[in-house]
Design an enzyme around this catalytic site. Structure first.
Site, mmCIF file in Angstrom:
data_model
loop_
_atom_site.group_PDB
_atom_site.id
_atom_site.type_symbol
_atom_site.label_atom_id
_atom_site.label_comp_id
_atom_site.label_asym_id
_atom_site.label_seq_id
_atom_site.Cartn_x
_atom_site.Cartn_y
_atom_site.Cartn_z
ATOM 1 N N GLU A 1 -6.184 19.193 -30.078
ATOM 2 C CA GLU A 1 -7.852 19.616 -30.015
ATOM 3 C C GLU A 1 -7.955 21.168 -30.605
ATOM 4 O O GLU A 1 -9.560 21.814 -29.804
ATOM 5 C CB GLU A 1 -8.424 19.349 -28.514
ATOM 6 C CG GLU A 1 -7.094 19.470 -27.735
ATOM 7 C CD GLU A 1 -7.659 19.317 -26.077
ATOM 8 O OE1 GLU A 1 -8.120 19.857 -25.388
ATOM 9 O OE2 GLU A 1 -6.449 18.528 -25.414
ATOM 10 N N CYS B 1 -6.287 15.484 -24.806
ATOM 11 C CA CYS B 1 -5.052 15.413 -24.400
ATOM 12 C C CYS B 1 -4.089 13.877 -25.437
ATOM 13 O O CYS B 1 -3.423 14.379 -25.044
ATOM 14 C CB CYS B 1 -4.620 15.813 -23.482
ATOM 15 S SG CYS B 1 -4.404 17.486 -23.279
ATOM 16 N N SER C 1 -11.907 16.913 -13.177
ATOM 17 C CA SER C 1 -10.377 16.622 -14.368
ATOM 18 C C SER C 1 -10.073 15.825 -13.272
ATOM 19 O O SER C 1 -8.938 14.817 -14.053
ATOM 20 C CB SER C 1 -10.711 17.467 -14.930
ATOM 21 O OG SER C 1 -9.920 18.941 -14.067
ATOM 22 N N HIS D 1 1.136 12.642 -18.637
ATOM 23 C CA HIS D 1 0.638 13.956 -19.206
ATOM 24 C C HIS D 1 0.087 15.209 -18.414
ATOM 25 O O HIS D 1 0.231 14.846 -16.813
ATOM 26 C CB HIS D 1 -0.402 13.712 -19.357
ATOM 27 C CG HIS D 1 -1.388 15.123 -19.786
ATOM 28 N ND1 HIS D 1 -1.509 16.130 -20.821
ATOM 29 C CD2 HIS D 1 -2.930 15.156 -19.456
ATOM 30 C CE1 HIS D 1 -2.480 17.043 -20.790
ATOM 31 N NE2 HIS D 1 -3.265 16.222 -20.159
ATOM 32 N N ASN E 1 0.356 24.232 -20.372
ATOM 33 C CA ASN E 1 -0.426 23.124 -20.443
ATOM 34 C C ASN E 1 -0.008 23.104 -22.593
ATOM 35 O O ASN E 1 -0.682 24.191 -22.516
ATOM 36 C CB ASN E 1 -1.616 22.320 -20.775
ATOM 37 C CG ASN E 1 -2.003 20.753 -20.733
ATOM 38 O OD1 ASN E 1 -1.465 20.642 -21.453
ATOM 39 N ND2 ASN E 1 -4.177 21.080 -19.955
ATOM 40 N N SER F 1 -9.363 13.663 -21.245
ATOM 41 C CA SER F 1 -10.301 14.573 -21.394
ATOM 42 C C SER F 1 -11.127 13.842 -22.232
ATOM 43 O O SER F 1 -11.188 13.801 -22.896
ATOM 44 C CB SER F 1 -10.835 16.188 -20.978
ATOM 45 O OG SER F 1 -9.749 16.499 -19.587
HETATM 46 P P1 HMG Z 1 -8.564 26.185 -8.518
HETATM 47 O O1 HMG Z 1 -9.943 25.704 -7.852
HETATM 48 O O2 HMG Z 1 -7.714 27.392 -8.825
HETATM 49 O O3 HMG Z 1 -7.392 25.652 -7.176
HETATM 50 O O4 HMG Z 1 -8.582 24.815 -9.111
HETATM 51 P P2 HMG Z 1 -7.516 24.948 -6.133
HETATM 52 O O5 HMG Z 1 -9.007 25.321 -5.143
HETATM 53 O O6 HMG Z 1 -7.709 23.550 -6.146
HETATM 54 O O7 HMG Z 1 -5.406 24.964 -5.157
HETATM 55 C C1 HMG Z 1 -4.990 24.078 -6.420
HETATM 56 C C2 HMG Z 1 -4.112 23.917 -5.539
HETATM 57 O O8 HMG Z 1 -3.230 24.659 -4.709
HETATM 58 C C3 HMG Z 1 -3.930 22.903 -4.205
HETATM 59 O O9 HMG Z 1 -3.111 22.227 -4.046
HETATM 60 C C4 HMG Z 1 -4.180 24.173 -3.079
HETATM 61 O O10 HMG Z 1 -4.124 23.591 -1.210
HETATM 62 C C5 HMG Z 1 -2.688 24.642 -3.379
HETATM 63 P P3 HMG Z 1 -4.162 20.057 -3.877
HETATM 64 O O11 HMG Z 1 -5.380 20.510 -3.046
HETATM 65 O O12 HMG Z 1 -4.714 19.851 -5.171
HETATM 66 O O13 HMG Z 1 -3.048 19.848 -4.005
HETATM 67 N N1 HMG Z 1 -2.530 26.723 -2.927
HETATM 68 C C6 HMG Z 1 -2.051 26.770 -2.626
HETATM 69 N N2 HMG Z 1 -0.392 26.242 -2.167
HETATM 70 C C7 HMG Z 1 0.427 27.622 -1.987
HETATM 71 N N3 HMG Z 1 0.251 28.403 -2.096
HETATM 72 C C8 HMG Z 1 -1.185 28.728 -1.224
HETATM 73 C C9 HMG Z 1 -2.537 27.958 -2.030
HETATM 74 N N4 HMG Z 1 -3.546 28.392 -1.845
HETATM 75 C C10 HMG Z 1 -3.772 27.554 -2.747
HETATM 76 N N5 HMG Z 1 -1.299 30.340 -1.273
HETATM 77 C C11 HMG Z 1 -7.309 23.389 -10.751
HETATM 78 C C12 HMG Z 1 -7.168 24.335 -9.617
HETATM 79 C C13 HMG Z 1 -6.383 23.187 -11.795
HETATM 80 C C14 HMG Z 1 -8.505 22.262 -10.862
HETATM 81 C C15 HMG Z 1 -8.066 24.941 -12.383
HETATM 82 O O14 HMG Z 1 -6.434 25.626 -13.045
HETATM 83 C C16 HMG Z 1 -8.692 23.912 -13.724
HETATM 84 O O15 HMG Z 1 -9.731 23.770 -13.407
HETATM 85 N N6 HMG Z 1 -7.547 23.604 -14.382
HETATM 86 C C17 HMG Z 1 -7.911 23.287 -16.240
HETATM 87 C C18 HMG Z 1 -8.235 21.891 -15.122
HETATM 88 C C19 HMG Z 1 -7.218 20.592 -15.802
HETATM 89 O O16 HMG Z 1 -6.038 21.483 -15.634
HETATM 90 N N7 HMG Z 1 -7.256 20.006 -15.053
HETATM 91 C C20 HMG Z 1 -6.322 18.781 -14.923
HETATM 92 C C21 HMG Z 1 -6.755 17.317 -15.378
HETATM 93 S S1 HMG Z 1 -7.435 17.523 -16.642
HETATM 94 C C22 HMG Z 1 -6.206 16.954 -17.805
HETATM 95 O O17 HMG Z 1 -5.100 16.817 -18.158
HETATM 96 C C23 HMG Z 1 -7.323 17.556 -19.138
HETATM 97 C C24 HMG Z 1 -6.493 18.476 -19.547
HETATM 98 O O18 HMG Z 1 -5.002 18.797 -20.431
HETATM 99 C C25 HMG Z 1 -7.453 18.761 -20.913
HETATM 100 C C26 HMG Z 1 -7.320 17.687 -22.750
HETATM 101 O O19 HMG Z 1 -7.198 16.427 -22.189
HETATM 102 O O20 HMG Z 1 -7.589 18.465 -23.444
HETATM 103 C C27 HMG Z 1 -7.282 19.260 -19.043
#
Ligand code: HMG
Length: 383
Positions: A79, A111, A201, A233, A275, A307
């Site tokens: 992609e 992906c 996502s 993945h 990733n 996605s």
């Molecule tokens: P965010 O808002 O920065 O993080 O987004 P958050 O607030 O959701 O926190 C993440 C985790 O850290 C949470 O744990 C928190 O509790 C924890 P969870 O509740 O999820 O188990 N946390 C802590 N833990 C320990 N100590 C601390 C602490 N603070 C918080 N102090 C997000 C995170 C992944 C959404 C963001 O980085 C993002 O948007 N990433 C890109 C999208 C993505 O990877 N999505 C995954 C699914 S989609 C997919 O896999 C397809 C993809 O590969 C693309 C494709 O297909 O081409 C992405």
């Protein structure tokens, strides 16, 4: 007929950012990245390295002259395409010296594209068992400096040789795919970075896993106990675990521990890379095979997610002597011999964009890299 993965290798660029450094620079508790997201290092590339050079650097590890004479199809799943029209697979075909009477093309569905390529290769080999197919998943995952997705970036490629009587993983004829038109992550034409609804996502990934897993179990009368390990993945290493934990809720503590231990083996490499988009599931598979102490004959389940969205659950059986086909030392050395970048160096590389409208020559230490740009065409250094 037995068809599947005969050889497999990965390539990641030789620079990385330490996630503690990134967290401190962004004013975030490092535990959020290391524990909450589950990432320790993030691969970063120079502008002289693109999906073609990643693909070539991964593929050169696995092809013999005999393979090059027998391959009659080259498929790149990506992609991060470098051209709206010409496929990177055509360039890769030349760089690798594959015999001319072959098909070469690119496939896209976020992906999931690596899996689409793999399944197409398997179908092709069933019709042409004497041939081989080169499948490469190659990408650069970039969300933007200080963006929400920044800690989930990465870059690199996985190359697989698909053949009859494979020597690593024989794929079973039992997949379940699922397509849903959802905008959780997408990249409109002309945009450098994806649009992403992070929470949607995450939810869609988990729901998609539950749907294909339920359907798979009822169609094929299988359960967790049929598998020695599941590979996912891995957009970040916590993601697969979230989906897995939901599926393990009704299992015994022993069964949960058995599967979670193997999951940890499958994320060892991704923790140090980030990733790879299309390549992430297959980097996880390599990590599982090289660190998971699995035995020949054991079954592995694979969950692919792209996605947009397309998901698929499929499975494979480990072949006798599969360990002899692995490039474990090469892979570990590659991960260990990278250079850590300061955040200032990373940001400089990030903003240093290749301008294909300017003719220029370039230097890069990698075996395959961009040597020059002329009339928008990338010429590659070949070693
Ligand atoms: P965010 O808002 O920065 O993080 O987004 P958050 O607030 O959701 O926190 C993440 C985790 O850290 C949470 O744990 C928190 O509790 C924890 P969870 O509740 O999820 O188990 N946390 C802590 N833990 C320990 N100590 C601390 C602490 N603070 C918080 N102090 C997000 C995170 C992944 C959404 C963001 O980085 C993002 O948007 N990433 C890109 C999208 C993505 O990877 N999505 C995954 C699914 S989609 C997919 O896999 C397809 C993809 O590969 C693309 C494709 O297909 O081409 C992405």
């Amino acid at each position: 007929m037995n068809v599947g993965i005969d050889k497999i290798s990965f390539f990641v660029p030789p620079y990385y950012v330490d996630m503690t450094d990134l967290a401190l620079a962004r004013g975030v508790d490092p535990n959020k990245f290391h524990i909450g997201i589950g990432q320790d290092k993030m691969a970063v590339n120079k502008k002289t390295q693109d999906i073609v050079t990643f693909a070539a650097n991964a593929t050169k590890n696995i092809l013999t002259d005999e393979d090059k004479a027998l391959i009659n199809m080259v498929i790149v799943g990506t992609e991060s395409g470098i051209d709206e029209s010409k496929a990177s697979a055509v360039v890769l075909h030349r760089l690798m010296g594959i015999q001319s009477f072959a098909r070469a093309f690119e496939v896209k569905e976020a992906c999931y594209a690596g899996t689409a390529a793999l399944q197409y290769a398997v179908a092709h080999i069933k019709n042409h068992p004497e041939s081989k197919v080169l499948v490469v998943a190659s990408d650069i995952a970039k969300y933007g400096l200080a963006s929400g997705g920044e800690p989930t970036q990465g870059a690199g490629a996985v190359a697989m040789l698909v053949s009859a009587d494979p020597r690593i993983l024989q794929l079973n004829d039992d997949s379940v795919a699922l397509t849903q038109d959802i905008y959780d992550f997408w990249r409109p034409v002309g945009h450098d970075y994806p649009m992403v609804d992070g929470q949607l996502s995450n939810e869609t990934y988990i729901q998609a896993f539950q749907k294909v897993w339920e359907e798979y179990r009822s169609r094929y009368k299988k359960s967790i106990s049929d598998f020695q390990a599941l590979a996912f993945h891995i957009p970040y290493t916590k993601m697969g675990k979230k989906a897995l934990l939901a599926a393990l809720e009704e299992e015994s503590p022993e069964e949960q521990e058995r599967i979670l231990t193997k999951y940890e083996a499958s994320i060892m490499y991704s923790r140090q890379v980030g990733n790879l988009y299309t390549g992430s599931l297959y980097l996880g598979l390599i990590s599982l095979l090289e660190n998971g102490q699995l035995n020949a004959g054991e079954q592995i389940g694979l969950f692919s997610y792209g996605s947009g969205t397309v998901a698929e659950f499929f499975s494979g059986r480990l072949v006798d002597g599969y360990q002899n086909q692995l490039l474990t030392n090469l892979h570990r050395a590659q991960l260990d011999n990278r250079t850590v970048l300061s955040i200032a160096e990373y940001e400089e590389l990030f903003n240093d964009i290749l301008d294909t409208d300017v003719n220029s020559d370039y230097e890069d230490e990698l075996p395959y890299s961009i040597a020059s740009i002329s009339n928008t065409v990338r010429a590659y250094k070949e070693n």
